[in-house]
Motif scaffolding. Structure first.
Motif, PDB file in Angstrom:
ATOM      1  N   ASP A   1      86.766  24.729  -4.357  1.00 48.70           N
ATOM      2  CA  ASP A   1      87.545  25.132  -3.176  1.00 48.70           C
ATOM      3  C   ASP A   1      87.927  23.941  -2.308  1.00 48.70           C
ATOM      4  O   ASP A   1      88.674  24.100  -1.340  1.00 48.70           O
ATOM      5  CB  ASP A   1      86.741  26.126  -2.323  1.00 48.70           C
ATOM      6  CG  ASP A   1      86.490  27.439  -3.031  1.00 48.70           C
ATOM      7  OD1 ASP A   1      85.361  27.957  -2.931  1.00 48.70           O
ATOM      8  OD2 ASP A   1      87.432  27.956  -3.686  1.00 48.70           O
TER       9      ASP A   1
ATOM     10  N   TYR B   1      93.761  22.776   3.486  1.00 44.41           N
ATOM     11  CA  TYR B   1      94.236  24.154   3.643  1.00 44.41           C
ATOM     12  C   TYR B   1      95.346  24.191   4.695  1.00 44.41           C
ATOM     13  O   TYR B   1      95.187  23.641   5.802  1.00 44.41           O
ATOM     14  CB  TYR B   1      93.082  25.065   4.052  1.00 44.41           C
ATOM     15  CG  TYR B   1      92.176  25.395   2.893  1.00 44.41           C
ATOM     16  CD1 TYR B   1      91.342  24.434   2.334  1.00 44.41           C
ATOM     17  CD2 TYR B   1      92.168  26.671   2.324  1.00 44.41           C
ATOM     18  CE1 TYR B   1      90.538  24.722   1.252  1.00 44.41           C
ATOM     19  CE2 TYR B   1      91.363  26.979   1.246  1.00 44.41           C
ATOM     20  CZ  TYR B   1      90.548  26.002   0.713  1.00 44.41           C
ATOM     21  OH  TYR B   1      89.741  26.294  -0.363  1.00 44.41           O
TER      22      TYR B   1
ATOM     23  N   VAL C   1      96.643  30.944  -1.490  1.00 44.09           N
ATOM     24  CA  VAL C   1      95.263  31.405  -1.347  1.00 44.09           C
ATOM     25  C   VAL C   1      95.219  32.870  -0.914  1.00 44.09           C
ATOM     26  O   VAL C   1      94.605  33.705  -1.569  1.00 44.09           O
ATOM     27  CB  VAL C   1      94.489  30.543  -0.332  1.00 44.09           C
ATOM     28  CG1 VAL C   1      93.090  31.103  -0.104  1.00 44.09           C
ATOM     29  CG2 VAL C   1      94.431  29.093  -0.793  1.00 44.09           C
TER      30      VAL C   1
ATOM     31  N   ARG D   1      96.575  25.977  -0.269  1.00 43.48           N
ATOM     32  CA  ARG D   1      95.702  24.806  -0.322  1.00 43.48           C
ATOM     33  C   ARG D   1      96.228  23.809  -1.341  1.00 43.48           C
ATOM     34  O   ARG D   1      96.912  24.180  -2.306  1.00 43.48           O
ATOM     35  CB  ARG D   1      94.259  25.196  -0.648  1.00 43.48           C
ATOM     36  CG  ARG D   1      94.050  25.772  -2.026  1.00 43.48           C
ATOM     37  CD  ARG D   1      92.609  26.260  -2.181  1.00 43.48           C
ATOM     38  NE  ARG D   1      92.346  26.800  -3.517  1.00 43.48           N
ATOM     39  CZ  ARG D   1      91.210  27.393  -3.873  1.00 43.48           C
ATOM     40  NH1 ARG D   1      90.231  27.550  -2.977  1.00 43.48           N
ATOM     41  NH2 ARG D   1      91.041  27.840  -5.110  1.00 43.48           N
TER      42      ARG D   1
ATOM     43  N   TRP E   1      97.838  31.514   3.738  1.00 45.25           N
ATOM     44  CA  TRP E   1      97.114  30.259   3.581  1.00 45.25           C
ATOM     45  C   TRP E   1      97.397  29.722   2.178  1.00 45.25           C
ATOM     46  O   TRP E   1      97.356  30.474   1.202  1.00 45.25           O
ATOM     47  CB  TRP E   1      95.621  30.464   3.759  1.00 45.25           C
ATOM     48  CG  TRP E   1      95.192  30.719   5.165  1.00 45.25           C
ATOM     49  CD1 TRP E   1      95.020  31.929   5.758  1.00 45.25           C
ATOM     50  CD2 TRP E   1      94.879  29.744   6.154  1.00 45.25           C
ATOM     51  NE1 TRP E   1      94.621  31.764   7.058  1.00 45.25           N
ATOM     52  CE2 TRP E   1      94.525  30.434   7.327  1.00 45.25           C
ATOM     53  CE3 TRP E   1      94.861  28.346   6.165  1.00 45.25           C
ATOM     54  CZ2 TRP E   1      94.159  29.776   8.508  1.00 45.25           C
ATOM     55  CZ3 TRP E   1      94.498  27.692   7.333  1.00 45.25           C
ATOM     56  CH2 TRP E   1      94.153  28.394   8.483  1.00 45.25           C
TER      57      TRP E   1
END
Length: 124
Positions: A90, A94, A48, A38, A36
């Motif tokens: 955050d 993503y 990530v 982002r 992943w």
């Protein structure tokens, strides 16, 4: 057919949780090394978390260690990102990415296929 499809994004308050899913379409890719990434606004896309084919190895970026967990279910062809204790920083789109061969997990240049992304927004 799109090889990767992410889902599970949304708007949450800080401190809450979300679980992202990445459906990997196509048998040749279902057991691939998966990660992943982002991207927040105009910033660079950043790593990530990553997971090996058999789930024996996982790797996390420092900002998410202890809060995010990557996992996979190869029978379902799906990789997950459980995100707990979410913070406003955050907030990002993503992306799921896969590759068939080795290399550093956090090197985005080594990934062969990318999903379209799913938006995660964390409000304070």
């Amino acid at each position: 057919q799109v090889p990767l499809v992410e889902s599970g994004g949304g708007l949450v308050q800080a401190g809450n949780s979300l679980r992202l899913s990445c459906a990997i379409n196509g048998a040749p890719l279902s057991g691939s090394i998966t990660a992943w990434f982002r991207q927040a606004g105009e910033k660079e896309r950043e790593f990530v978390a990553g997971i090996s084919r058999s789930s024996s190895h996982t790797y996390y970026a420092d900002p998410v260690k202890g809060r995010f967990t990557i996992s996979r279910d190869n029978a379902k062809g799906t990789v997950y990102l459980q995100m707990n204790m979410l913070k406003p920083e955050d907030t990002a789109v993503y992306y799921c990415a896969v590759r068939r061969f080795g290399g550093p997990y956090d090197d985005r240049g080594t990934y062969e296929y990318w999903g379209q992304g799913t938006q995660v927004t964390v409000s304070s």
